[in-house]
Design a protein around this motif. Structure first.
Motif, PDB file in Angstrom:
ATOM      1  N   ILE A  73      40.892  78.667 -10.697  1.00 42.53           N
ATOM      2  CA  ILE A  73      41.411  79.007  -9.371  1.00 42.53           C
ATOM      3  C   ILE A  73      42.919  78.895  -9.507  1.00 42.53           C
ATOM      4  CG2 ILE A  73      41.586  78.234  -6.982  1.00 42.53           C
ATOM      5  CD1 ILE A  73      38.675  77.239  -7.232  1.00 42.53           C
ATOM      6  N   PRO A  74      43.684  79.987  -9.287  1.00 39.66           N
ATOM      7  CA  PRO A  74      45.053  80.061  -9.804  1.00 39.66           C
ATOM      8  C   PRO A  74      46.164  79.451  -8.952  1.00 39.66           C
ATOM      9  CG  PRO A  74      44.435  82.160  -8.855  1.00 39.66           C
ATOM     10  CD  PRO A  74      43.220  81.274  -8.755  1.00 39.66           C
ATOM     11  N   HIS A  79      40.987  77.992  -2.177  1.00 41.97           N
ATOM     12  CA  HIS A  79      39.720  77.349  -1.858  1.00 41.97           C
ATOM     13  C   HIS A  79      40.022  75.947  -1.341  1.00 41.97           C
ATOM     14  CE1 HIS A  79      37.112  80.380  -3.830  1.00 41.97           C
ATOM     15  NE2 HIS A  79      38.123  80.503  -4.670  1.00 41.97           N
ATOM     16  N   SER A  80      38.993  75.262  -0.902  1.00 43.32           N
ATOM     17  CA  SER A  80      39.197  73.874  -0.469  1.00 43.32           C
ATOM     18  C   SER A  80      39.685  73.040  -1.648  1.00 43.32           C
ATOM     19  CB  SER A  80      37.893  73.297   0.083  1.00 43.32           C
ATOM     20  OG  SER A  80      36.969  73.059  -0.979  1.00 43.32           O
ATOM     21  N   ASP A  81      40.293  71.909  -1.332  1.00 39.30           N
ATOM     22  CA  ASP A  81      40.796  71.027  -2.390  1.00 39.30           C
ATOM     23  C   ASP A  81      39.679  70.589  -3.327  1.00 39.30           C
ATOM     24  OD1 ASP A  81      43.342  71.186  -1.385  1.00 39.30           O
ATOM     25  OD2 ASP A  81      43.243  69.281  -0.295  1.00 39.30           O
ATOM     26  N   VAL A  82      38.544  70.216  -2.764  1.00 43.52           N
ATOM     27  CA  VAL A  82      37.434  69.753  -3.591  1.00 43.52           C
ATOM     28  C   VAL A  82      36.928  70.865  -4.497  1.00 43.52           C
ATOM     29  CG1 VAL A  82      35.043  68.934  -3.544  1.00 43.52           C
ATOM     30  CG2 VAL A  82      36.740  67.907  -2.022  1.00 43.52           C
ATOM     31  N   ALA A  83      36.808  72.073  -3.955  1.00 43.61           N
ATOM     32  CA  ALA A  83      36.347  73.207  -4.769  1.00 43.61           C
ATOM     33  C   ALA A  83      37.337  73.502  -5.886  1.00 43.61           C
ATOM     34  CB  ALA A  83      36.154  74.444  -3.887  1.00 43.61           C
ATOM     35  N   THR A  84      38.628  73.413  -5.584  1.00 35.87           N
ATOM     36  CA  THR A  84      39.647  73.647  -6.607  1.00 35.87           C
ATOM     37  C   THR A  84      39.553  72.608  -7.719  1.00 35.87           C
ATOM     38  OG1 THR A  84      41.147  74.647  -4.984  1.00 35.87           O
ATOM     39  CG2 THR A  84      42.131  73.824  -7.029  1.00 35.87           C
ATOM     40  N   ASP A  86      36.956  70.608  -8.498  1.00 37.86           N
ATOM     41  CA  ASP A  86      35.689  70.711  -9.219  1.00 37.86           C
ATOM     42  C   ASP A  86      35.700  71.864 -10.210  1.00 37.86           C
ATOM     43  OD1 ASP A  86      34.718  68.567  -7.840  1.00 37.86           O
ATOM     44  OD2 ASP A  86      33.352  69.698  -6.555  1.00 37.86           O
ATOM     45  N   ASN A  87      36.156  73.021  -9.757  1.00 41.51           N
ATOM     46  CA  ASN A  87      36.144  74.200 -10.631  1.00 41.51           C
ATOM     47  C   ASN A  87      37.110  74.049 -11.791  1.00 41.51           C
ATOM     48  OD1 ASN A  87      35.452  77.326 -10.912  1.00 41.51           O
ATOM     49  ND2 ASN A  87      37.643  77.089 -11.227  1.00 41.51           N
TER      50      ASN A  87
END
Length: 281
Positions: A73-74, A79-84, A86-87
């Motif tokens: 995620i660039p 995205h949400s902080d958690v999604a960023t 985690d990914n």
């Protein structure tokens, strides 16, 4: 070389893939999306997929010599902080760990200018900024980039034959993006968030190639930016207006980048060739 590029369908990735192929290398684009005929689709949050794709894929390849890890995620706020978190963290661990298991020792990975303290709401310790002061992540995205660098440090300690070069890319631009640059002059604070920096995607690709060709082992980090700022206004004027109390180290230059690329020039032989000023003329 036979080179796997993760995230080769992204803004920088497309130019990197093309440039490496033009340099004579065999390149495989590994990404979650992209044209079927030119992309090996991989979910990097799945370790089995990641390892398998690096070891070989049917009639595409049976192993690679080097790896360029750009997939992520660039930027913050997509995205949400958690999604960023985690990914990006899971994907980078999977990619680097799988590369070690696959015997790939030549790795270049995308770090970010954000680890320098962007958006500089708290001023940098000095200007121009360089790689010498500790990371100052101010977003979850930036935190992942800092932690990815720390991960690389430990992996190269575990595997002394391994080379991982982290490139702290500035804001990636295509030539068509330059039409907007003259509008930045009206407000010095509009682009102060990264000290008025940028990187032409073609020079970003040059830095990747230089890092792959760099002979050494262990971990290294480099700021990668254009040789100039996005502004027509002078650096002295910009710094006096926006960062009046920040110490200046060395020469500011008229429009020279304030994201120091001296280390990349000296160690990698990086030499940016493209400027928005040339596109304007």
């Amino acid at each position: 070389m036979r080179i796997a590029v993760t995230g080769g369908s992204g803004k920088l990735g497309r130019t990197v893939v093309d440039s490496l192929r033009e340099a004579g290398h065999e390149v495989f684009n590994l990404d979650v999306a992209g044209p079927r005929e030119s992309t090996i689709r991989v979910d990097f949050t799945n370790y089995g997929e990641t390892l398998d794709a690096l070891l070989g894929v049917n009639d595409r390849h049976d192993g690679v010599d080097a790896l360029v890890h750009l997939a992520a995620i660039p930027a913050p706020g997509i995205h949400s902080d958690v999604a960023t978190f985690d990914n990006n963290m899971l994907s980078t661990f999977h990619v680097l760990h799988a590369a070690r298991r696959a015997g790939i020792t030549n790795i270049v990975t995308a770090s970010s200018e954000t680890v320098l303290g962007l958006p500089f709401d708290a001023p940098p310790p000095y200007i121009p900024v360089d790689e010498e002061y500790p990371a100052r992540p101010e977003s979850v995205y930036s935190l992942t980039k800092h932690l990815e660098e720390q991960l690389a440090i430990e992996l190269t300690r575990w595997s002394p034959e391994l080379k991982i070069v982290a490139l702290r890319f500035s804001n990636v631009m295509y030539e068509e993006d330059y039409a907007e640059f003259p509008s930045f002059d009206a407000d010095a604070r509009l682009r102060k968030w990264n000290l008025w920096g940028y990187i032409d995607s073609r020079d970003g690709a040059q830095a990747v190639l230089k890092a792959l060709e760099f002979e050494g082992t262990g971990f290294e980090r480099f700021i990668i930016a254009a040789a100039d700022t996005v502004m027509s206004r002078s650096n002295s004027e910009l710094v006096a207006e926006v960062f009046p109390d920040t110490p200046v180290r060395g020469e500011l230059g008229e429009n020279t980048t304030l994201l120091s690329i001296d280390k990349a020039r000296r160690v990698l032989g990086y030499a940016p060739q493209h400027s928005w000023r040339d596109a304007r003329s």
